[in-house]
Write a protein that holds these residues in place. Structure first.
Motif, PDB file in Angstrom:
ATOM      1  N   GLY A 407      19.147   8.492 -62.923  1.00 33.91           N
ATOM      2  CA  GLY A 407      18.809   7.693 -64.090  1.00 33.91           C
ATOM      3  C   GLY A 407      17.338   7.789 -64.447  1.00 33.91           C
ATOM      4  N   VAL A 408      17.081   7.842 -65.760  1.00 30.44           N
ATOM      5  CA  VAL A 408      15.717   7.970 -66.255  1.00 30.44           C
ATOM      6  C   VAL A 408      14.843   6.772 -65.886  1.00 30.44           C
ATOM      7  CG1 VAL A 408      14.307   8.092 -68.359  1.00 30.44           C
ATOM      8  CG2 VAL A 408      16.305   9.579 -68.104  1.00 30.44           C
ATOM      9  N   PRO A 409      15.317   5.533 -66.015  1.00 32.30           N
ATOM     10  CA  PRO A 409      14.436   4.400 -65.636  1.00 32.30           C
ATOM     11  C   PRO A 409      13.992   4.467 -64.171  1.00 32.30           C
ATOM     12  CG  PRO A 409      16.276   3.618 -66.950  1.00 32.30           C
ATOM     13  CD  PRO A 409      16.580   5.047 -66.623  1.00 32.30           C
ATOM     14  N   ALA A 410      14.910   4.812 -63.277  1.00 31.83           N
ATOM     15  CA  ALA A 410      14.543   4.912 -61.865  1.00 31.83           C
ATOM     16  C   ALA A 410      13.520   6.026 -61.655  1.00 31.83           C
ATOM     17  CB  ALA A 410      15.783   5.168 -61.015  1.00 31.83           C
ATOM     18  N   ALA A 411      13.723   7.165 -62.314  1.00 30.97           N
ATOM     19  CA  ALA A 411      12.785   8.278 -62.167  1.00 30.97           C
ATOM     20  C   ALA A 411      11.438   7.941 -62.785  1.00 30.97           C
ATOM     21  CB  ALA A 411      13.370   9.536 -62.806  1.00 30.97           C
ATOM     22  N   ASN A 412      11.432   7.194 -63.881  1.00 30.01           N
ATOM     23  CA  ASN A 412      10.181   6.808 -64.532  1.00 30.01           C
ATOM     24  C   ASN A 412       9.308   5.990 -63.582  1.00 30.01           C
ATOM     25  OD1 ASN A 412       8.398   6.458 -66.858  1.00 30.01           O
ATOM     26  ND2 ASN A 412       9.110   4.325 -66.846  1.00 30.01           N
ATOM     27  N   THR A 413       9.928   5.023 -62.929  1.00 23.89           N
ATOM     28  CA  THR A 413       9.184   4.204 -61.964  1.00 23.89           C
ATOM     29  C   THR A 413       8.757   5.049 -60.766  1.00 23.89           C
ATOM     30  OG1 THR A 413      10.498   2.294 -62.629  1.00 23.89           O
ATOM     31  CG2 THR A 413       9.258   2.104 -60.582  1.00 23.89           C
ATOM     32  N   ALA A 414       9.640   5.934 -60.328  1.00 25.09           N
ATOM     33  CA  ALA A 414       9.316   6.793 -59.188  1.00 25.09           C
ATOM     34  C   ALA A 414       8.124   7.691 -59.493  1.00 25.09           C
ATOM     35  CB  ALA A 414      10.526   7.643 -58.814  1.00 25.09           C
ATOM     36  N   PHE A 415       8.054   8.226 -60.714  1.00 28.86           N
ATOM     37  CA  PHE A 415       6.912   9.049 -61.089  1.00 28.86           C
ATOM     38  C   PHE A 415       5.612   8.246 -61.010  1.00 28.86           C
ATOM     39  CE2 PHE A 415       9.512  12.504 -62.871  1.00 28.86           C
ATOM     40  CZ  PHE A 415       8.691  13.587 -62.608  1.00 28.86           C
ATOM     41  N   ARG A 416       5.661   6.985 -61.443  1.00 33.70           N
ATOM     42  CA  ARG A 416       4.455   6.163 -61.410  1.00 33.70           C
ATOM     43  C   ARG A 416       3.985   5.925 -59.967  1.00 33.70           C
ATOM     44  NH1 ARG A 416       6.272   2.355 -64.191  1.00 33.70           N
ATOM     45  NH2 ARG A 416       6.710   0.785 -62.583  1.00 33.70           N
ATOM     46  N   VAL A 417       4.936   5.628 -59.076  1.00 36.74           N
ATOM     47  CA  VAL A 417       4.598   5.405 -57.672  1.00 36.74           C
ATOM     48  C   VAL A 417       4.076   6.684 -57.034  1.00 36.74           C
ATOM     49  CG1 VAL A 417       5.548   4.839 -55.397  1.00 36.74           C
ATOM     50  CG2 VAL A 417       6.241   3.508 -57.408  1.00 36.74           C
ATOM     51  N   ALA A 418       4.798   7.785 -57.248  1.00 35.80           N
ATOM     52  CA  ALA A 418       4.428   9.049 -56.604  1.00 35.80           C
ATOM     53  C   ALA A 418       3.088   9.562 -57.115  1.00 35.80           C
ATOM     54  CB  ALA A 418       5.514  10.088 -56.834  1.00 35.80           C
ATOM     55  N   ARG A 419       2.820   9.399 -58.421  1.00 37.76           N
ATOM     56  CA  ARG A 419       1.541   9.869 -58.953  1.00 37.76           C
ATOM     57  C   ARG A 419       0.368   9.157 -58.293  1.00 37.76           C
ATOM     58  NH1 ARG A 419       0.319   9.139 -65.239  1.00 37.76           N
ATOM     59  NH2 ARG A 419       0.534   6.963 -64.584  1.00 37.76           N
ATOM     60  N   THR A 420       0.494   7.856 -58.109  1.00 34.89           N
ATOM     61  CA  THR A 420      -0.585   7.104 -57.456  1.00 34.89           C
ATOM     62  C   THR A 420      -0.828   7.611 -56.042  1.00 34.89           C
ATOM     63  OG1 THR A 420      -0.084   5.133 -58.756  1.00 34.89           O
ATOM     64  CG2 THR A 420      -1.320   4.808 -56.717  1.00 34.89           C
ATOM     65  N   VAL A 421       0.259   7.823 -55.306  1.00 38.41           N
ATOM     66  CA  VAL A 421       0.129   8.295 -53.925  1.00 38.41           C
ATOM     67  C   VAL A 421      -0.485   9.689 -53.892  1.00 38.41           C
ATOM     68  CG1 VAL A 421       1.405   8.976 -51.861  1.00 38.41           C
ATOM     69  CG2 VAL A 421       2.010   6.868 -53.063  1.00 38.41           C
ATOM     70  N   ILE A 422      -0.022  10.574 -54.741  1.00 39.11           N
ATOM     71  CA  ILE A 422      -0.511  11.951 -54.746  1.00 39.11           C
ATOM     72  C   ILE A 422      -1.994  11.985 -55.092  1.00 39.11           C
ATOM     73  CG2 ILE A 422      -0.372  14.153 -55.976  1.00 39.11           C
ATOM     74  CD1 ILE A 422       2.696  13.664 -56.116  1.00 39.11           C
ATOM     75  N   GLN A 423      -2.412  11.171 -56.055  1.00 37.64           N
ATOM     76  CA  GLN A 423      -3.835  11.132 -56.395  1.00 37.64           C
ATOM     77  C   GLN A 423      -4.667  10.654 -55.212  1.00 37.64           C
ATOM     78  OE1 GLN A 423      -3.786   8.641 -59.901  1.00 37.64           O
ATOM     79  NE2 GLN A 423      -3.621  10.392 -61.284  1.00 37.64           N
ATOM     80  N   GLU A 424      -4.177   9.635 -54.501  1.00 34.03           N
ATOM     81  CA  GLU A 424      -4.893   9.126 -53.338  1.00 34.03           C
ATOM     82  C   GLU A 424      -4.982  10.162 -52.227  1.00 34.03           C
ATOM     83  OE1 GLU A 424      -2.728   5.678 -52.216  1.00 34.03           O
ATOM     84  OE2 GLU A 424      -3.544   4.404 -53.800  1.00 34.03           O
ATOM     85  N   GLU A 425      -3.887  10.860 -51.991  1.00 30.77           N
ATOM     86  CA  GLU A 425      -3.804  11.742 -50.827  1.00 30.77           C
ATOM     87  C   GLU A 425      -4.450  13.103 -51.041  1.00 30.77           C
ATOM     88  OE1 GLU A 425      -2.398  10.960 -47.673  1.00 30.77           O
ATOM     89  OE2 GLU A 425      -2.702   8.999 -48.606  1.00 30.77           O
ATOM     90  N   THR A 426      -4.508  13.555 -52.274  1.00 28.49           N
ATOM     91  CA  THR A 426      -4.989  14.928 -52.513  1.00 28.49           C
ATOM     92  C   THR A 426      -6.384  14.982 -53.102  1.00 28.49           C
ATOM     93  OG1 THR A 426      -3.974  15.039 -54.727  1.00 28.49           O
ATOM     94  CG2 THR A 426      -2.629  15.749 -52.849  1.00 28.49           C
ATOM     95  N   THR A 427      -7.005  13.838 -53.323  1.00 31.33           N
ATOM     96  CA  THR A 427      -8.379  13.836 -53.847  1.00 31.33           C
ATOM     97  C   THR A 427      -9.349  13.953 -52.688  1.00 31.33           C
ATOM     98  OG1 THR A 427      -7.726  12.447 -55.723  1.00 31.33           O
ATOM     99  CG2 THR A 427     -10.079  12.562 -55.197  1.00 31.33           C
ATOM    100  N   PRO A 428     -10.122  15.021 -52.617  1.00 28.42           N
ATOM    101  CA  PRO A 428     -11.084  15.165 -51.502  1.00 28.42           C
ATOM    102  C   PRO A 428     -12.118  14.056 -51.544  1.00 28.42           C
ATOM    103  CG  PRO A 428     -10.811  17.231 -52.704  1.00 28.42           C
ATOM    104  CD  PRO A 428     -10.157  16.164 -53.522  1.00 28.42           C
ATOM    105  N   GLU A 429     -12.610  13.697 -50.352  1.00 27.82           N
ATOM    106  CA  GLU A 429     -13.672  12.701 -50.278  1.00 27.82           C
ATOM    107  C   GLU A 429     -14.942  13.247 -50.886  1.00 27.82           C
ATOM    108  OE1 GLU A 429     -14.241  11.398 -46.321  1.00 27.82           O
ATOM    109  OE2 GLU A 429     -12.204  10.595 -46.086  1.00 27.82           O
ATOM    110  N   ALA A 430     -15.671  12.380 -51.563  1.00 28.79           N
ATOM    111  CA  ALA A 430     -16.911  12.802 -52.207  1.00 28.79           C
ATOM    112  C   ALA A 430     -17.955  13.164 -51.165  1.00 28.79           C
ATOM    113  CB  ALA A 430     -17.437  11.689 -53.094  1.00 28.79           C
TER     114      ALA A 430
END
Length: 430
Positions: A407-430
């Motif tokens: 379902g699109v609503p479930a995937a929409n929320t999942a994209f929001r959660v996963a994007r936040t995690v991916i940004q946190e995990e893959t951004t190198p430390e300054a």
């Protein structure tokens, strides 16, 4: 120079053909050239063998994901050229290889030097996180941060050409092989086995090494029965590059006076033939610290093995020590049995099965969590998926697939959660 297979390592030899063999092993992200300044002096007395890690220095990209596998490849390489016994010097991950050889094949090692080494390198989480960053961003973040990890600030400012050389070594490394070496270091832990290293050992460390520094060096000296400590002033992690004369002096002294040949003398310590004066020490060598190995009682097993221990190991590897530690710390009389259940059965029975690799299991798990709407667990399993080798692009494809079947609503929320995690995990430390 050498031809390399998936079971051997790239190497080169310098020095007299009939001299005793002395191996020099490199740090993660470097090549055999990190030892260039030591070779002229060492090659007067030894046949110097240098090797590259897989995918480093132009070596073929055949990843090895454990220190024992790297040690076996080195032994296979030595077997091919007929080298049986040797002295060994290893920096950082190559120090781990040397310690592994001293534990598993002490018959092959005549004398050992561990440079910028540790019985355990940081935490497993730190190295798996490094693998996530490289998988998402390539090696540029590691290359840019290498000078800070490897050299003192004064040296880096005064030697820009050497700093640039170091950066380029990292940039030209194969990312998959770099990640595999991170996995090898994440799993490496010989703290309980140090007492079984019986060869004469020099533990050498830069006084300003903040990666594997004096504290880790002293742990090695305290645990290895025949070990001496050498602290090199004005040096950080790559002491052989930053203070080449001091490191060379220490190595010449150690390998000239402590060469273990059990068949030669009652003590096994042999002075090599004199090939000139031994330079004076350039750094303080501390006293020998002796600790008797602890004998462990043999375990008695009956019937089917309990999957709890394997489950806890896999759970920590997939989710990270920090996550598991938090979960176990809050377990009480009410939740403790549940924590034991999921460790034993979810992680010990299912995640340990050989039918699917961990990348595939992560993809299946993400899909199931989206379908069930379990967004809190989706966040930490997104982190787990990155650690298990899925790239952000692959996680995106999994979530697009869930849009069709969950379902699109479930995937929409999942994209929001996963994007936040991916940004946190893959951004190198300054």
């Amino acid at each position: 120079m050498s031809d390399t297979t998936s079971q051997t390592l790239q190497y080169r030899l310098d020095g007299p053909e009939q001299a005793p063999v002395l191996i020099l092993g490199p740090s993660l992200g470097t090549t055999w050239h990190m030892w260039d300044r030591q070779v002229p002096e060492l090659a007067r007395q030894w046949r110097v063998f240098r090797f590259d890690l897989p995918g480093h220095g132009g070596a073929p990209a055949h990843p090895a994901t454990s220190v024992p596998e790297l040690a076996e490849r080195l032994l296979a390489t030595l077997d091919e050229i007929g080298v049986q016994r040797f002295g060994y010097v290893g920096c950082s991950i190559a120090g781990a290889i040397g310690a592994e050889l001293a534990l598993r094949r002490p018959d092959r090692i005549a004398s050992l030097a561990l440079v910028a080494a540790s019985p355990r390198f940081g935490t497993a989480d730190e190295f798996r996180q490094r693998g996530v960053i490289v998988r998402a961003n390539g090696l540029d973040p590691m290359a840019r941060s290498a000078p800070e990890r490897w050299f003192t600030p004064g040296f880096a400012a005064a030697q820009p050409a050497i700093v640039e050389w170091a950066v380029q070594m990292v940039r030209t490394t194969d990312p998959g092989c770099y990640i595999a070496c991170c996995e090898a270091l994440a799993a490496f832990d010989i703290r309980a086995e140090l007492g079984r290293i019986t060869v004469p050992t020099l533990v050498l460390v830069g006084a300003e090494d903040h990666v594997t520094g004096p504290a880790e060096a002293r742990t090695l000296v305290a645990g290895i029965p025949d070990a001496r400590l050498a602290l090199v002033p004005g040096a950080s992690h790559l002491a052989p590059v930053e203070q080449p004369a001091a490191v060379t002096d220490l190595l010449v002294h150690h390998f000239s006076t402590a060469w273990y040949n059990p068949s030669d003398t009652s003590t096994g310590l042999t002075i090599l033939p004199d090939r000139g004066p031994v330079p004076s020490l350039s750094a303080t060598v501390g006293p020998i610290a002796e600790i008797a190995p602890v004998e462990q009682p043999e375990a008695v097993t009956t019937g089917r093995p309990d999957p709890y221990e394997a489950g806890m190991r896999v759970r920590r590897q997939v989710l990270g020590d920090a996550h598991v530690d938090r979960a176990m710390a809050v377990a009480d009389d009410f939740t403790g049995d549940f924590q034991e259940l999921i460790t034993r059965y979810a992680w010990g029975e299912v995640w340990t099965r050989e039918g699917l690799d961990r990348r595939t299991r992560s993809a299946v798990t993400l899909t199931a969590l989206v379908a069930g709407g379990h967004l809190e667990e989706l966040a930490f399993h997104t982190r787990a998926a990155l650690r298990n080798g899925l790239t952000p692009a692959e996680i995106k494809e999994v979530l697009i697939q869930t849009a069709v079947y969950c379902g699109v609503p479930a995937a929409n929320t999942a994209f929001r959660v996963a994007r936040t995690v991916i940004q946190e995990e893959t951004t190198p430390e300054a």
